[in-house]
Design a protein around this motif. Structure first.
Motif, PDB file in Angstrom:
ATOM      1  N   THR A 537       0.988  -0.937  -0.103  1.00 48.91           N
ATOM      2  CA  THR A 537       0.338   0.301   0.243  1.00 48.91           C
ATOM      3  C   THR A 537       1.265   1.199  -0.347  1.00 48.91           C
ATOM      4  OG1 THR A 537      -0.281  -0.012   2.065  1.00 48.91           O
ATOM      5  CG2 THR A 537      -1.740  -1.112   0.785  1.00 48.91           C
ATOM      6  N   SER A 539       1.797   4.912   1.571  1.00 53.04           N
ATOM      7  CA  SER A 539       1.229   5.734   2.501  1.00 53.04           C
ATOM      8  C   SER A 539       0.581   7.475   1.936  1.00 53.04           C
ATOM      9  CB  SER A 539       2.590   6.186   3.376  1.00 53.04           C
ATOM     10  OG  SER A 539       2.960   7.693   2.526  1.00 53.04           O
ATOM     11  N   PRO A 540       0.000   8.002   3.341  1.00 56.74           N
ATOM     12  CA  PRO A 540      -1.065   9.718   2.532  1.00 56.74           C
ATOM     13  C   PRO A 540      -0.052  10.048   2.197  1.00 56.74           C
ATOM     14  CG  PRO A 540      -1.881   8.334   4.546  1.00 56.74           C
ATOM     15  CD  PRO A 540      -0.595   7.286   4.646  1.00 56.74           C
ATOM     16  N   GLN A 541       1.205  10.097   2.438  1.00 55.77           N
ATOM     17  CA  GLN A 541       1.993  10.943   1.637  1.00 55.77           C
ATOM     18  C   GLN A 541       2.270  10.625   0.473  1.00 55.77           C
ATOM     19  OE1 GLN A 541       2.038   9.582   4.885  1.00 55.77           O
ATOM     20  NE2 GLN A 541       1.871  11.751   6.236  1.00 55.77           N
ATOM     21  N   GLN A 543       0.737   8.730  -1.710  1.00 53.65           N
ATOM     22  CA  GLN A 543      -0.073   9.487  -2.477  1.00 53.65           C
ATOM     23  C   GLN A 543      -0.139  10.560  -2.835  1.00 53.65           C
ATOM     24  OE1 GLN A 543      -3.956   7.618  -1.133  1.00 53.65           O
ATOM     25  NE2 GLN A 543      -3.150   6.276   0.060  1.00 53.65           N
ATOM     26  N   LYS A 570       8.381  -3.957   0.970  1.00 44.99           N
ATOM     27  CA  LYS A 570       7.846  -3.534   2.080  1.00 44.99           C
ATOM     28  C   LYS A 570       6.095  -3.722   1.936  1.00 44.99           C
ATOM     29  CE  LYS A 570       9.232   0.495   3.835  1.00 44.99           C
ATOM     30  NZ  LYS A 570       9.836   1.986   3.947  1.00 44.99           N
ATOM     31  N   GLN A 572       3.877  -0.970   3.630  1.00 43.95           N
ATOM     32  CA  GLN A 572       3.407   0.141   3.167  1.00 43.95           C
ATOM     33  C   GLN A 572       4.805   0.971   2.630  1.00 43.95           C
ATOM     34  OE1 GLN A 572       0.757   2.072   5.580  1.00 43.95           O
ATOM     35  NE2 GLN A 572       2.152   3.625   6.056  1.00 43.95           N
ATOM     36  N   GLU A 574       6.463   4.283   1.859  1.00 44.79           N
ATOM     37  CA  GLU A 574       6.502   5.614   2.656  1.00 44.79           C
ATOM     38  C   GLU A 574       7.018   6.957   1.023  1.00 44.79           C
ATOM     39  OE1 GLU A 574       5.013   6.571   5.552  1.00 44.79           O
ATOM     40  OE2 GLU A 574       4.745   4.642   6.007  1.00 44.79           O
TER      41      GLU A 574
END
Length: 687
Positions: A537, A539-541, A543, A570, A572, A574
């Motif tokens: 996935t 992270s919001p940052q 994205q 990983k 997630q 970053e």
């Protein structure tokens, strides 16, 4: 062609009978002059007849007649025989029966006795009797071949066999001498031969072999899907298979032996003398049907005796040729994708797919435009699979990847010897392989001006010639072209032909870049992860960075990124895990659209606020409609790197929100009332 015959008999009384037999078998195919030695009128016979039939059993009489016939003319000396039923009646007579054999002359009487003995009538003791001869008074039975008038009046019991008739061998000899090759197959002749006391052993052998060969020929002609018609040198039909019967509306039993002109005038009119004597192949029309006509002349012992005519419906031949092309073509050019394979839920992508699906149902050329990596080939595959041509080939080629000469030979093929190194036998081109299917021309802007002219001709005329060839080849191909460039700008620069552009641009489709597709970015990323067998996935940052990145390589660049990130292992990702070039190139978050702007406009402009704001404001500064060319010039003056296609897409999107009215032709685009209100909001100074 009607043949001229001359008949000469010994007795005048037999002349009408023989003439009757000839007309019964050959009818209107002959004209006949009849003479007799007895009447001594034969010196007046024609000297240019096609055949002379001399039925004079006397050696002296035969020599006398032959002296009056030109030496180069064909002559048949007939043999005569009896019907089977008459001979069967004689076989019923007991052994030792005594009978007179009554005929016109001693020679004819003796000849009749010899013929009866040959047919197996040996149990009767014959005495030849003829006019002026003596006869045994104690013989009570007289047998005569149609000469009952010469039977002595004291004989009370007379068995009249009827006039002797031509043997089957004689009729065969006459027919072949006249070139009537259809005659041995006629039902009338076969029935007649079967009724004779002896059809002739040589004829029986010939017949047996002929019937066997004919059976093989019939089986072969019946197995073929081609109509086969045999026509002799006189234009008479001697062979006809079931396919030709159906095509021409004929029945074999009615057609064999008949003139082609009589049974099928339309075909006879188109079958020239040259066609019959030489191998030919051409397209003809019979009624509403187009047929491929081919002829194969037949020679026998150095003499032309007729020809075979091969007929095939044009569409059937075209389908067969197409199947041959597919069998020869092993490159696996088949469409692989459908519209469901195109990942994306954004409004702009859904609209693009809907437009493409509607265009797929047409037959017009399609021009796909968009940046590299946006999925133009994916759209081309999907359009083909949604079209009526889905079961036919899908062939793709990159026009920028090959030199001009190589691209030409790939597209159009070449004939043997067209250039040094040409493959023996030549080579089929992609237009032939794609016949009745779709040809995808990627990066068409890389095609030279010379090839552009040839391509334009194919689009206009639906035909082409191979390199080094001289034969016109028809083709039915739908063209889907694609370009990464602004083709219209290339037209203005003179590097792309205007006429070809408008031929290809019949149905234009602009594929939106990834940066304009919003959350499709992450849908596509998840699909690529599944394809690579990984899962992580953002992270919001991370994205946020991905949303602001320009994605100049579009989906192709995103695929490279997913493959790179999968190596990190990983769960997630970053922002600092992203490649440095991506973080540095990410655009800073644009200032929000001034408050009061419609929410739909805010969502539409997300990530491209500066471009949309410019467009609305530029249109607001003009009371008249403004064209895309003018907007493009103003954008470049403002330093905005927009293309005309991007401006067109943006205007279309604003039109969908009811903010812009787009006119056809020279009317240009202008703001609606809602658009003018938005322009005022965007132009207002910040508070």
């Amino acid at each position: 062609m009607v043949k001229k015959l001359v008949l000469v008999t010994l007795a005048a009384s037999t002349c009408p009978t023989y003439a009757q037999w000839l007309f019964q078998f050959f009818g209107s195919n002959i004209t006949l002059e009849a003479f007799s030695v007895e009447a001594n009128d034969f010196p007046a016979m024609s000297k240019d007849a096609d055949l002379y039939i001399v039925a004079a059993t006397s050696t002296d009489a035969f020599s006398q007649v032959m002296e009056t016939i030109p030496p180069e003319r064909k002559v048949v000396s007939p043999t005569i025989t009896f019907f089977k039923k008459e001979i069967d009646a004689l076989r019923q007579l007991p052994k030792g029966t005594r009978a007179m054999l009554v005929n016109l002359s001693v020679e004819m009487a003796i000849e009749s006795i010899a013929e009866l003995n040959r047919l197996g009538i040996t149990q009767i003791e014959f005495t030849p009797v003829y006019p002026g001869s003596s006869y045994p008074p104690d013989v009570e039975l007289a047998i005569t071949p149609g000469e009952a008038c010469y039977v002595p009046p004291t004989v009370l019991r007379v068995l009249d066999l009827g006039p002797r008739v031509f043997s089957a061998n004689t009729l065969m000899e006459i027919a072949l001498a006249l070139g009537f090759t259809w005659f041995p197959k006629s039902q009338e002749f076969r029935t007649y031969a079967a009724s004779l006391a002896d059809p002739g052993q040589s004829l029986a052998s010939l017949w047996s072999a002929n019937l066997k060969t004919e059976t093989y020929l019939d089986i072969l002609m019946g197995a073929l899907e081609t109509g086969i018609l045999g026509v002799d040198r006189d234009g008479r039909i001697f062979a006809l298979n079931s396919v030709a019967e159906t095509m021409l509306g004929l029945r074999r039993e009615d057609a064999i032996g008949q003139s082609l002109t009589f049974v099928c005038r339309d075909l006879a009119r188109q079958l020239t003398e040259t066609d019959r004597r030489q191998k030919t192949s051409r397209l003809i029309q019979l009624g509403d049907t187009y047929l491929n006509l081919a002829t194969a002349p037949v020679d026998w012992q150095g003499e032309w005796i007729g020809c075979f005519v091969l007929l095939q419906r044009f569409t059937e031949e075209e389908n067969r040729q197409h199947q041959f092309r597919l069998q020869l073509y092993h490159r696996g050019y088949q469409s692989k994708y459908v519209f469901d394979d195109i990942i994306g839920q954004s409004d702009i992508m859904q609209r693009t797919k809907q437009i493409a699906a509607r265009m797929a149902r047409t037959e017009s050329a399609i021009l796909l435009t968009g940046e590299s990596g946006t999925g133009k080939e994916l759209f081309a595959h999907s359009i083909h699979n949604a079209s009526r041509r889905r079961d036919m080939p899908f062939v793709a080629i990159n026009c920028a990847a090959l030199s001009e000469s190589l691209l030409e030979s790939e597209l159009f093929g070449y004939d043997e010897g067209a250039f040094t190194g040409a493959k023996k036998g030549g080579k089929l081109g992609l237009f032939e392989y794609a016949h009745r299917g779709t040809l995808f021309l990627d990066e068409i802007e890389g095609m030279s001006q010379t090839l552009q002219v040839k391509l334009l001709r194919v689009l206009q005329e639906k035909e082409f010639m191979r390199v080094g060839g001289n034969r016109i080849i028809p083709t039915d191909v739908r063209i889907i072209a694609a370009s990464n460039e602004d083709i219209l700008e290339l037209v203005h620069q003179g590097s792309f032909r205007k006429d070809l552009y408008y031929r290809l641009n019949t149905l234009p489709i602009a594929i939106p870049p990834l940066r304009d597709r919003g959350e499709d970015l992450f849908l596509i990323a998840r699909h690529l992860m599944e394809k690579n067998g990984v899962c992580f996935t953002f992270s919001p940052q991370a994205q946020a960075v991905l949303r602001t990145y320009p994605w100049e390589g579009n989906v192709r660049e995103l695929a490279n990124l997913v493959e790179y990130l999968s190596m990190l292992g990983k769960d997630q990702v970053e922002a600092e895990d992203l490649p440095i070039y991506l973080r540095e190139s990410a655009r800073p978050a644009a200032a929000p659209v001034p408050s009061g702007g419609p929410p739909d406009f805010q969502r539409l402009a997300q990530g491209r606020e500066e471009a949309f704001t410019f467009l609305v404001c530029a249109l607001g500064r003009s009371e008249q409609g403004m064209g895309r060319g003018t907007l493009l010039r103003l954008a470049r003056e403002e330093g905005l790197p927009l293309t005309e296609q991007e401006i067109r897409d943006m205007l279309h999107a604003l039109h969908g929100l009811g903010l812009v009215s787009v006119s056809r032709g020279r009317g240009g685009s202008r703001l609606t009332r809602s658009g003018q209100q938005l322009c005022q909001q965007l132009s207002a100074p910040p508070k």
